[in-house]
Design a protein around this motif. Structure first.
Motif, PDB file in Angstrom:
ATOM      1  N   HIS A  46       0.890  -1.169   0.031  1.00 28.82           N
ATOM      2  CA  HIS A  46       0.001  -0.110   0.009  1.00 28.82           C
ATOM      3  C   HIS A  46       0.728   0.964   0.047  1.00 28.82           C
ATOM      4  CE1 HIS A  46      -2.730   2.915   2.330  1.00 28.82           C
ATOM      5  NE2 HIS A  46      -2.998   3.127   1.183  1.00 28.82           N
ATOM      6  N   GLN A  47       0.782   2.159  -0.821  1.00 26.28           N
ATOM      7  CA  GLN A  47       1.527   3.337  -1.044  1.00 26.28           C
ATOM      8  C   GLN A  47       0.673   4.579  -1.273  1.00 26.28           C
ATOM      9  OE1 GLN A  47       3.370   4.340  -4.760  1.00 26.28           O
ATOM     10  NE2 GLN A  47       5.188   4.201  -3.919  1.00 26.28           N
ATOM     11  N   ARG A  48       1.011   5.731  -0.682  1.00 23.35           N
ATOM     12  CA  ARG A  48       0.450   7.092  -1.042  1.00 23.35           C
ATOM     13  C   ARG A  48       1.626   7.863  -1.492  1.00 23.35           C
ATOM     14  NH1 ARG A  48      -1.184   9.084   4.360  1.00 23.35           N
ATOM     15  NH2 ARG A  48      -2.077  11.034   3.257  1.00 23.35           N
ATOM     16  N   VAL A  49       1.465   8.681  -2.552  1.00 26.64           N
ATOM     17  CA  VAL A  49       2.459   9.653  -2.821  1.00 26.64           C
ATOM     18  C   VAL A  49       2.127  10.984  -2.860  1.00 26.64           C
ATOM     19  CG1 VAL A  49       3.894  10.322  -4.834  1.00 26.64           C
ATOM     20  CG2 VAL A  49       3.394   7.771  -4.626  1.00 26.64           C
ATOM     21  N   LEU A  50       2.545  11.850  -2.156  1.00 25.29           N
ATOM     22  CA  LEU A  50       1.980  13.332  -2.032  1.00 25.29           C
ATOM     23  C   LEU A  50       2.965  14.020  -2.894  1.00 25.29           C
ATOM     24  CD1 LEU A  50       1.746  13.488   1.959  1.00 25.29           C
ATOM     25  CD2 LEU A  50       0.136  13.036   0.045  1.00 25.29           C
ATOM     26  N   GLU A  51       2.459  14.844  -3.758  1.00 19.18           N
ATOM     27  CA  GLU A  51       3.063  15.855  -4.534  1.00 19.18           C
ATOM     28  C   GLU A  51       3.295  17.157  -4.132  1.00 19.18           C
ATOM     29  OE1 GLU A  51       1.475  15.773  -8.705  1.00 19.18           O
ATOM     30  OE2 GLU A  51       1.170  13.374  -8.561  1.00 19.18           O
ATOM     31  N   LEU A  52       4.630  17.439  -3.623  1.00 24.15           N
ATOM     32  CA  LEU A  52       4.947  18.623  -3.138  1.00 24.15           C
ATOM     33  C   LEU A  52       5.599  19.661  -4.025  1.00 24.15           C
ATOM     34  CD1 LEU A  52       5.445  17.517   0.457  1.00 24.15           C
ATOM     35  CD2 LEU A  52       3.356  17.969  -0.568  1.00 24.15           C
ATOM     36  N   GLY A  53       5.268  19.878  -5.126  1.00 20.66           N
ATOM     37  CA  GLY A  53       6.097  20.643  -6.283  1.00 20.66           C
ATOM     38  C   GLY A  53       6.910  19.572  -6.867  1.00 20.66           C
ATOM     39  N   THR A  54       8.226  19.903  -6.785  1.00 21.36           N
ATOM     40  CA  THR A  54       9.129  18.780  -7.291  1.00 21.36           C
ATOM     41  C   THR A  54       9.336  17.751  -6.439  1.00 21.36           C
ATOM     42  OG1 THR A  54      10.801  20.143  -6.543  1.00 21.36           O
ATOM     43  CG2 THR A  54      10.141  20.484  -8.903  1.00 21.36           C
ATOM     44  N   ILE A  55       8.979  17.800  -5.157  1.00 17.73           N
ATOM     45  CA  ILE A  55       9.193  16.959  -3.943  1.00 17.73           C
ATOM     46  C   ILE A  55       8.185  15.923  -3.816  1.00 17.73           C
ATOM     47  CG2 ILE A  55      10.001  16.677  -1.593  1.00 17.73           C
ATOM     48  CD1 ILE A  55      11.874  18.581  -3.337  1.00 17.73           C
ATOM     49  N   HIS A  56       8.645  14.617  -3.760  1.00 15.17           N
ATOM     50  CA  HIS A  56       7.415  13.689  -3.606  1.00 15.17           C
ATOM     51  C   HIS A  56       7.588  12.820  -2.025  1.00 15.17           C
ATOM     52  CE1 HIS A  56       6.541  13.026  -7.883  1.00 15.17           C
ATOM     53  NE2 HIS A  56       6.119  14.071  -7.680  1.00 15.17           N
ATOM     54  N   VAL A  57       6.696  12.922  -1.403  1.00 13.46           N
ATOM     55  CA  VAL A  57       6.776  12.165  -0.103  1.00 13.46           C
ATOM     56  C   VAL A  57       5.845  10.787  -0.162  1.00 13.46           C
ATOM     57  CG1 VAL A  57       6.102  12.226   2.450  1.00 13.46           C
ATOM     58  CG2 VAL A  57       7.226  14.309   1.337  1.00 13.46           C
ATOM     59  N   TRP A  58       6.412   9.691   0.008  1.00  8.61           N
ATOM     60  CA  TRP A  58       5.420   8.347  -0.069  1.00  8.61           C
ATOM     61  C   TRP A  58       5.769   7.664   1.026  1.00  8.61           C
ATOM     62  CZ3 TRP A  58       8.361   4.008  -1.727  1.00  8.61           C
ATOM     63  CH2 TRP A  58       9.593   4.209  -2.132  1.00  8.61           C
ATOM     64  N   PRO A  59       4.702   7.581   1.922  1.00  9.68           N
ATOM     65  CA  PRO A  59       4.567   6.568   2.846  1.00  9.68           C
ATOM     66  C   PRO A  59       4.097   5.335   2.229  1.00  9.68           C
ATOM     67  CG  PRO A  59       2.633   7.930   2.998  1.00  9.68           C
ATOM     68  CD  PRO A  59       3.570   8.680   2.062  1.00  9.68           C
ATOM     69  N   ALA A  60       4.800   4.121   2.616  1.00 11.92           N
ATOM     70  CA  ALA A  60       4.417   2.634   2.236  1.00 11.92           C
ATOM     71  C   ALA A  60       4.703   1.849   3.220  1.00 11.92           C
ATOM     72  CB  ALA A  60       5.450   2.676   0.959  1.00 11.92           C
ATOM     73  N   THR A  61       3.454   0.739   2.828  1.00 14.73           N
ATOM     74  CA  THR A  61       3.753  -0.454   3.683  1.00 14.73           C
ATOM     75  C   THR A  61       3.653  -1.696   2.864  1.00 14.73           C
ATOM     76  OG1 THR A  61       2.376   0.549   5.545  1.00 14.73           O
ATOM     77  CG2 THR A  61       2.344  -1.726   5.387  1.00 14.73           C
TER      78      THR A  61
END
Length: 330
Positions: A46-61
């Motif tokens: 399971h993964q989420r990807v947050l798009e913060l401009g050119t930065i990507h933050v992705w919590p994953a399990t």
């Protein structure tokens, strides 16, 4: 809400899950990878990807996973990124050439997409949980030869700048509703500032950072400090300045760009802390006076007056309506 995408292998047939996960990870990191797992026949992720401009933050399990970034894959494609990895539950065992390092929960590591590496993410019989952050190298406020020194360095996420960084990420991931897509680049800038400050601290190179980055990071540290000390009635601009070894005048200058004085912000945070407690059914047997005290108000009359001025209702009536509303939905 921020631009966000979600991926779940549960939404796919078992036979397609691992291949789809491999494709998903490759797109998220923008780097070709060789991925392997003993659970490929029926993979869970399971993964989420947050798009913060050119930065990507992705919590994953996900289930146990091993991936390799080889010289051949680097020649094939290199986005010139730094990848920040943070295990929350489980361990990352990392191998670079002749070096091997294990990173446990809340230990922060940095990878360079231009360097070959092998990573084994595992959590025994349980699912591995972690956070990945993708940052273009040119975004960081540090020379690349400095960052290279951190490639096998362990940075703690349980104290200091590391704890502030993970606290910001977890709060952001917990609730993205208050943000608009246009907030993404600004939040991305906060991530870059925090990563730059974390790296500079680990390298004892804080003076290398631009003044703007140091100032924005200091404001975040002050906000975190205030949130952790709202219960203290002695929390004032003077004590905050002393705790951060700065003058009161400099503290006020820092908050000029925040469009709110530090004293007004503290007061608003205390009221919000009390409001959440009053609406919490788990706190229904705690007196209003005790909640006020836990929020830093020493006098019940001052609290009641400030609460009514801020929210247009007395604390008692607000609690009654909030708890009654919860009961009506049961």
């Amino acid at each position: 809400m921020l631009n966000e995408t979600v991926f779940r292998t549960d939404d796919l047939p078992a036979a397609d899950r691992f291949d789809s996960w491999c494709e998903r990870v490759g797109r998220t990191t923008a780097t070709p990878l060789d991925l392997y797992s003993d659970h490929a026949a029926d993979y869970r992720a399971h993964q989420r990807v947050l798009e913060l401009g050119t930065i990507h933050v992705w919590p994953a399990t996900h289930r146990d996973l091993r991936y390799r970034r080889t010289p051949k894959l680097i020649r094939q494609s290199d986005p010139e990124h730094y990848h920040i990895g943070i295990p929350l539950n489980g361990t990352n065992r990392v191998a670079w050439a002749d070096r091997k390092t294990a990173y446990g929960p809340y230990e922060i590591q940095v990878f360079d997409t231009s360097r070959a590496v092998e990573v084994n993410s595992t959590n025994g019989p349980d699912l591995f949980t972690g956070i990945g952050i993708e940052i273009p190298k040119g975004q960081l406020h540090l020379p690349r030869n400095k960052v290279d020194q951190l490639l096998s360095h362990t940075m703690s996420g349980r104290k200091g700048m590391g704890a502030l960084f993970i606290q910001f990420l977890t709060q952001l991931m917990a609730d993205t509703d208050p943000y608009q897509p246009s907030d993404g680049p600004r939040l991305g800038m906060v991530v870059v500032d925090l990563v730059s400050a974390l790296f500079a601290h680990a390298l004892d190179a804080d003076r290398v950072l631009p003044l703007e980055t140091r100032s924005r990071t200091l404001v975040l540290r002050i906000r975190s400090y205030v949130q952790g000390n709202l219960h203290d009635p002695g929390l004032t601009p003077r004590t905050i300045a002393a705790a951060h070894h700065i003058s009161i005048s400099y503290l006020h200058r820092l908050f000029e760009a925040e469009h709110e004085t530090i004293a007004a912000w503290i007061r608003r945070q205390r009221l919000e802390h009390a409001r959440r407690a009053l609406a919490d059914p788990a706190m229904c047997f705690v007196t209003i006076q005790a909640i006020a005290a836990r929020s830093g108000f020493t006098r019940a009359t001052d609290f009641s007056r400030a609460f009514r001025s801020a929210y247009g209702i007395t604390p008692r009536d607000f609690r009654y309506q909030a708890l009654l509303g919860l009961e009506s939905t049961v």
